[in-house]
Structures are given as C-alpha cells and as structure tokens.
Write an enzyme that holds these catalytic residues in place. Structure first.
Site, PDB file in Angstrom:
ATOM      1  N   HIS A  65      41.717   0.837  18.074  1.00 19.47           N
ATOM      2  CA  HIS A  65      42.305   2.083  18.559  1.00 19.47           C
ATOM      3  C   HIS A  65      41.376   3.260  18.289  1.00 19.47           C
ATOM      4  O   HIS A  65      40.859   3.410  17.182  1.00 19.47           O
ATOM      5  CB  HIS A  65      43.646   2.344  17.876  1.00 19.47           C
ATOM      6  CG  HIS A  65      44.698   1.352  18.226  1.00 19.47           C
ATOM      7  ND1 HIS A  65      45.652   1.592  19.173  1.00 19.47           N
ATOM      8  CD2 HIS A  65      44.931   0.101  17.759  1.00 19.47           C
ATOM      9  CE1 HIS A  65      46.449   0.547  19.281  1.00 19.47           C
ATOM     10  NE2 HIS A  65      46.024  -0.375  18.425  1.00 19.47           N
ATOM     11  N   GLU A  67      42.156   6.323  17.960  1.00 16.33           N
ATOM     12  CA  GLU A  67      42.756   7.208  16.968  1.00 16.33           C
ATOM     13  C   GLU A  67      42.414   6.761  15.547  1.00 16.33           C
ATOM     14  O   GLU A  67      42.156   7.583  14.671  1.00 16.33           O
ATOM     15  CB  GLU A  67      44.279   7.250  17.129  1.00 16.33           C
ATOM     16  CG  GLU A  67      44.733   7.742  18.487  1.00 16.33           C
ATOM     17  CD  GLU A  67      44.872   6.619  19.525  1.00 16.33           C
ATOM     18  OE1 GLU A  67      44.278   5.536  19.340  1.00 16.33           O
ATOM     19  OE2 GLU A  67      45.584   6.836  20.516  1.00 16.33           O
TER      20      GLU A  67
END
Length: 116
Positions: A65, A67
């Site tokens: 991911h 993030e």
C-alpha cells in the site's frame, strides 16, 4: 502538484512501463502559512498483486500500500529530525522543547497526507 512533481523527478530515468503504480501517497510539510511546503515522504503501491503476478522468488511485494510506504518514510523523517535536534543549535528544527521538558512539533509546522 508537489507530490506529482517529486514523483516525476524521482522516476525520470525509469521506463514508464516498469513503474506500474496504482496509488501515490505523499506527506507534505508546511512551515507557517507561506509557500506550498515540501514533500518529506512519498510512496507508491497497489492494493494487492494478482495471482499470476506473484513471484515465488520474492521479487514482488504483495499488498504494498502506498499509504504504508509513505508512513514508513514519514517515521524515518521524524526520527532523523529527532536525532538532529539540538536546543542550542541555530539550525531550524521542526521540534521545540515543551513546558514539561519533552519535545513537540512547533505550532506553525503542519503535515498533510495526499493520496491519489
């Protein structure tokens, strides 16, 4: 704009077909209200890798991911700032001493998460 400019600068020498990014996440630091700020961490990734793209040799990271990658870079940035902090130095730091003797981020410093 800052996030995409930084990403393009970092990947200018990489063939576009090799990038394969799906998500871009960046953390931007602003000091005060002037200026746009600066990218202190950036990451790209995808939600998950399809079965045919998985590698048994460990060449592909599954569930990477953007993030999370950006957060990890942000933590490294904060740790490096903490290690460089010197209350007697004239260099500008994002930290200041609080009344209880601990460090805190200065009131005029803000961080913004950008995801696209």
């Amino acid at each position: 704009m800052l996030s995409h400019q930084r990403f393009n600068a970092l990947t200018a020498r990489i063939q576009h077909s090799l990038l394969g990014r799906k998500i871009l996440a960046a953390i931007i630091m602003r000091k005060g209200q002037d200026g746009l700020g600066v990218v202190v961490s950036i990451g790209t990734g995808n939600r998950c890798v399809k079965g045919e793209e998985l590698s048994l040799k460990g060449e592909t990271v599954n569930d990477c991911h953007a993030e999370i990658i950006s957060r990890r870079g942000f933590l490294r940035f904060l740790y490096s700032e903490l290690m460089a902090f010197d209350p007697l130095a004239t260099e500008e730091s994002i930290f200041q001493l609080a009344e209880d003797g601990k460090l805190k981020i200065k009131d005029d410093v803000s961080f913004h998460l950008y995801i696209r």
